[in-house]
Write a protein that holds these residues in place. Structure first.
Motif, PDB file in Angstrom:
ATOM      1  N   LEU A   1       0.822  -1.219   0.000  1.00 53.37           N
ATOM      2  CA  LEU A   1       0.000   0.000   0.000  1.00 53.37           C
ATOM      3  C   LEU A   1       0.853   1.266   0.000  1.00 53.37           C
ATOM      4  N   PHE A   2       1.969   1.238   0.737  1.00 52.85           N
ATOM      5  CA  PHE A   2       2.761   2.453   0.931  1.00 52.85           C
ATOM      6  C   PHE A   2       4.147   2.361   0.286  1.00 52.85           C
ATOM      7  N   TYR A   3       4.279   1.528  -0.740  1.00 49.28           N
ATOM      8  CA  TYR A   3       5.582   1.258  -1.328  1.00 49.28           C
ATOM      9  C   TYR A   3       6.292   2.502  -1.828  1.00 49.28           C
ATOM     10  N   GLN A   4       5.542   3.516  -2.278  1.00 45.32           N
ATOM     11  CA  GLN A   4       6.190   4.689  -2.859  1.00 45.32           C
ATOM     12  C   GLN A   4       6.354   5.842  -1.871  1.00 45.32           C
ATOM     13  N   GLU A   5       5.964   5.637  -0.624  1.00 44.16           N
ATOM     14  CA  GLU A   5       5.989   6.723   0.350  1.00 44.16           C
ATOM     15  C   GLU A   5       7.363   6.952   0.969  1.00 44.16           C
ATOM     16  N   MET A   6       8.056   5.858   1.307  1.00 38.84           N
ATOM     17  CA  MET A   6       9.332   5.982   2.034  1.00 38.84           C
ATOM     18  C   MET A   6      10.098   4.674   1.970  1.00 38.84           C
ATOM     19  N   PRO A   7      11.380   4.663   2.385  1.00 39.50           N
ATOM     20  CA  PRO A   7      12.178   3.428   2.362  1.00 39.50           C
ATOM     21  C   PRO A   7      11.604   2.343   3.266  1.00 39.50           C
ATOM     22  N   CYS A   8      11.998   1.090   3.013  1.00 33.76           N
ATOM     23  CA  CYS A   8      11.424  -0.056   3.715  1.00 33.76           C
ATOM     24  C   CYS A   8      11.682  -0.030   5.214  1.00 33.76           C
ATOM     25  N   ASP A   9      12.880   0.410   5.639  1.00 35.40           N
ATOM     26  CA  ASP A   9      13.161   0.404   7.068  1.00 35.40           C
ATOM     27  C   ASP A   9      12.316   1.436   7.807  1.00 35.40           C
ATOM     28  N   TRP A  10      11.937   2.517   7.146  1.00 33.45           N
ATOM     29  CA  TRP A  10      11.032   3.488   7.750  1.00 33.45           C
ATOM     30  C   TRP A  10       9.620   2.913   7.839  1.00 33.45           C
ATOM     31  N   LEU A  11       9.195   2.264   6.772  1.00 32.79           N
ATOM     32  CA  LEU A  11       7.869   1.647   6.789  1.00 32.79           C
ATOM     33  C   LEU A  11       7.779   0.586   7.881  1.00 32.79           C
ATOM     34  N   MET A  12       8.879  -0.139   8.084  1.00 32.75           N
ATOM     35  CA  MET A  12       8.908  -1.165   9.115  1.00 32.75           C
ATOM     36  C   MET A  12       8.601  -0.582  10.491  1.00 32.75           C
ATOM     37  N   SER A  13       9.152   0.591  10.789  1.00 30.84           N
ATOM     38  CA  SER A  13       8.902   1.240  12.081  1.00 30.84           C
ATOM     39  C   SER A  13       7.435   1.629  12.218  1.00 30.84           C
ATOM     40  N   HIS A  14       6.840   2.134  11.146  1.00 32.41           N
ATOM     41  CA  HIS A  14       5.420   2.501  11.179  1.00 32.41           C
ATOM     42  C   HIS A  14       4.536   1.269  11.350  1.00 32.41           C
ATOM     43  N   PHE A  15       4.912   0.171  10.700  1.00 28.28           N
ATOM     44  CA  PHE A  15       4.139  -1.063  10.850  1.00 28.28           C
ATOM     45  C   PHE A  15       4.148  -1.525  12.299  1.00 28.28           C
ATOM     46  N   ARG A  16       5.308  -1.461  12.927  1.00 22.19           N
ATOM     47  CA  ARG A  16       5.420  -1.856  14.332  1.00 22.19           C
ATOM     48  C   ARG A  16       4.467  -1.050  15.198  1.00 22.19           C
ATOM     49  N   GLU A  17       4.390   0.262  14.974  1.00 22.78           N
ATOM     50  CA  GLU A  17       3.513   1.118  15.765  1.00 22.78           C
ATOM     51  C   GLU A  17       2.043   0.834  15.481  1.00 22.78           C
ATOM     52  N   VAL A  18       1.711   0.585  14.223  1.00 23.28           N
ATOM     53  CA  VAL A  18       0.334   0.251  13.874  1.00 23.28           C
ATOM     54  C   VAL A  18      -0.104  -1.032  14.579  1.00 23.28           C
ATOM     55  N   MET A  19       0.850  -1.941  14.788  1.00 24.41           N
ATOM     56  CA  MET A  19       0.567  -3.201  15.474  1.00 24.41           C
ATOM     57  C   MET A  19       0.633  -3.049  16.990  1.00 24.41           C
ATOM     58  N   THR A  20       0.598  -1.811  17.462  1.00 31.12           N
ATOM     59  CA  THR A  20       0.523  -1.428  18.887  1.00 31.12           C
ATOM     60  C   THR A  20       1.795  -1.705  19.680  1.00 31.12           C
ATOM     61  N   GLN A  21       2.909  -1.895  18.997  1.00 29.67           N
ATOM     62  CA  GLN A  21       4.203  -1.987  19.685  1.00 29.67           C
ATOM     63  C   GLN A  21       4.835  -0.596  19.613  1.00 29.67           C
ATOM     64  N   ARG A  22       4.745   0.145  20.684  1.00 31.71           N
ATOM     65  CA  ARG A  22       5.174   1.541  20.662  1.00 31.71           C
ATOM     66  C   ARG A  22       6.686   1.688  20.535  1.00 31.71           C
ATOM     67  N   ASP A  23       7.436   0.936  21.320  1.00 30.92           N
ATOM     68  CA  ASP A  23       8.895   1.059  21.341  1.00 30.92           C
ATOM     69  C   ASP A  23       9.542  -0.103  20.598  1.00 30.92           C
ATOM     70  N   SER A  24      10.686   0.175  20.004  1.00 30.56           N
ATOM     71  CA  SER A  24      11.428  -0.898  19.341  1.00 30.56           C
ATOM     72  C   SER A  24      12.020  -1.833  20.386  1.00 30.56           C
ATOM     73  N   ILE A  25      12.099  -3.109  20.043  1.00 33.23           N
ATOM     74  CA  ILE A  25      12.739  -4.108  20.905  1.00 33.23           C
ATOM     75  C   ILE A  25      14.008  -4.533  20.192  1.00 33.23           C
ATOM     76  N   LEU A  26      15.088  -3.841  20.531  1.00 32.54           N
ATOM     77  CA  LEU A  26      16.381  -4.060  19.875  1.00 32.54           C
ATOM     78  C   LEU A  26      17.328  -4.745  20.849  1.00 32.54           C
ATOM     79  N   PHE A  27      17.808  -5.907  20.478  1.00 27.95           N
ATOM     80  CA  PHE A  27      18.689  -6.676  21.346  1.00 27.95           C
ATOM     81  C   PHE A  27      20.154  -6.378  21.026  1.00 27.95           C
ATOM     82  N   LYS A  28      20.950  -6.277  22.073  1.00 25.78           N
ATOM     83  CA  LYS A  28      22.378  -6.042  21.931  1.00 25.78           C
ATOM     84  C   LYS A  28      23.135  -7.081  22.738  1.00 25.78           C
TER      85      LYS A  28
END
Length: 377
Positions: free
Chosen positions: A175-202
């Motif tokens: 749906l949003f392929y032409q709006e922004m790069p994939c890694d940006w879309l990934m962050s928006h998808f996470r928020e839409v799925m109600t995960q507010r903060d990223s879960i980044l493991f180090k």
């Protein structure tokens, strides 16, 4: 798709070949997963030259994927949006990439319980599959829901999803392929799925190894600063008079791995001291504290010491010289040997102001004239 009848499908690892599916020019890809030995999960992938090879190598899980399916949309017309003032060819490149990902993700739905996005030009940490499995199990025991687990901070590398969410993710990218790069879309998808903060493991489990981008063939020097597979600090003993919480001992900040030091509210004059087994010419120092902006070490000096002394059951150095102060809970300095020309026997982090918050020292890394830098951006 052909599945081996004895193979338990725990997780699906998807390997994105040649920096993007738009570059694939062969008609068939076989991705193979080796059966892991007991208590150690390992992962192996290779492109096989013929269909019979995998049969001879034992218990494999092959996937036959056609070029026609993964090619996605072969043509994007020139009237697509030009957001962020990007050049037309860059917009076309990233939009085509999003569509390719959408087709790949849609195809992968239902092949396993989880989906891991990778690229071909990466290096992985040892036993990364075991670590991912452990992290998933930990996350599933929590009450909070999650949509994305991140095992690398870079772009679209090391991002893990539940297969049940893949149809939604594929549609979202489409749906949003032409709006922004994939890694940006990934962050928006996470928020839409109600995960507010990223879960980044180090530390990160994957490192980008390529030097040239598939866009225009430009030089790409991206490196994940939190990937440190194979890196070890010199042998040392670690002491601290900051009260330790549970089993988060001071030495965990010095050792490679997932551990960290967690201490109760430090007072002025408290310190953490690393005493090297052998004197070392220190060339670089990295100190990182806190977690998600909390439990930072607010005010401290980083020092190097000489002449080891023993007091009771602990060791320290007779004399210390300041290298610099932490800033926002972090300290990093390269070319330390230009300021300190002789070998050091200790490294000390000394608190210069009391704080109410507890403190997490995630990692202390040094380089010497015979080691490799903890990271270089």
């Amino acid at each position: 798709m052909r599945l081996h009848s004895k193979k338990k499908n725990i997780a699906l690892v998807v390997l994105l070949l040649l920096g993007g599916l738009y570059l694939i020019n062969w008609s068939e890809l076989l991705m193979t997963v080796n059966k892991p030995p007991e208590n150690i999960l390992t992962w192996h992938a290779e492109r096989l030259t013929n269909k019979e090879s995998w049969v001879e190598q034992g218990d494999y899980l092959p996937f036959n994927v056609s070029y026609q399916l993964l090619a996605g949309a072969p043509f994007i017309h020139e009237s697509i949006k030009r957001n962020f003032n990007d050049a037309a060819d860059r917009v076309t490149f990233r939009s085509k990439q999003n569509l390719d990902y959408a087709f790949l993700i849609h195809y992968s739905a239902g092949l396993g319980r989880y989906y891991l996005q990778l690229e071909d030009d990466i290096s992985s940490a040892e036993n990364f599959f075991t670590t991912i499995k452990k992290r998933i199990e930990e996350q599933e025991t929590k009450k909070t829901t999650w949509a994305t687990l991140e095992f690398s901070a870079l772009g679209y590398i090391g991002k893990l999803y539940k297969s049940a969410h893949l149809p939604l993710l594929a549609r979202f990218l489409f749906l949003f392929y032409q709006e922004m790069p994939c890694d940006w879309l990934m962050s928006h998808f996470r928020e839409v799925m109600t995960q507010r903060d990223s879960i980044l493991f180090k530390p990160s489990l994957f490192q980008h190894m390529g030097t040239f981008s598939s866009f225009r063939g430009t030089y790409n020097k991206l490196k994940d600063k939190d990937f440190e597979d194979g890196y070890t600090n010199p042998s040392a003993e670690v002491y601290s008079n900051i009260s330790t919480y549970q089993k988060h001992f001071p030495k965990l900040a010095w050792e490679a791995g997932e551990g960290f030091f967690w201490g109760r509210s430090p007072k002025k004059g408290h310190c953490l001291t690393v005493v090297f087994t052998n004197p070392a010419m220190v060339t670089g120092i990295l100190v990182e504290t806190g977690s998600l902006g909390k439990d930072l070490l607010e005010s401290a000096e980083v020092e190097l010491g000489h002449d080891v002394i023993t007091t009771g059951s602990e060791k320290s150095c007779k004399e210390f010289l300041s290298v610099g102060a932490t800033e926002n809970g972090r300290f990093e300095m390269l070319n330390v040997d230009k300021k300190f020309s002789s070998a050091s026997s200790c490294l000390r982090i000394q608190v210069t102001a009391a704080q109410k918050d507890w403190v997490i020292i995630r990692r202390i890394r040094i380089t010497t004239n015979v080691t490799t830098a903890p990271h270089q951006e």
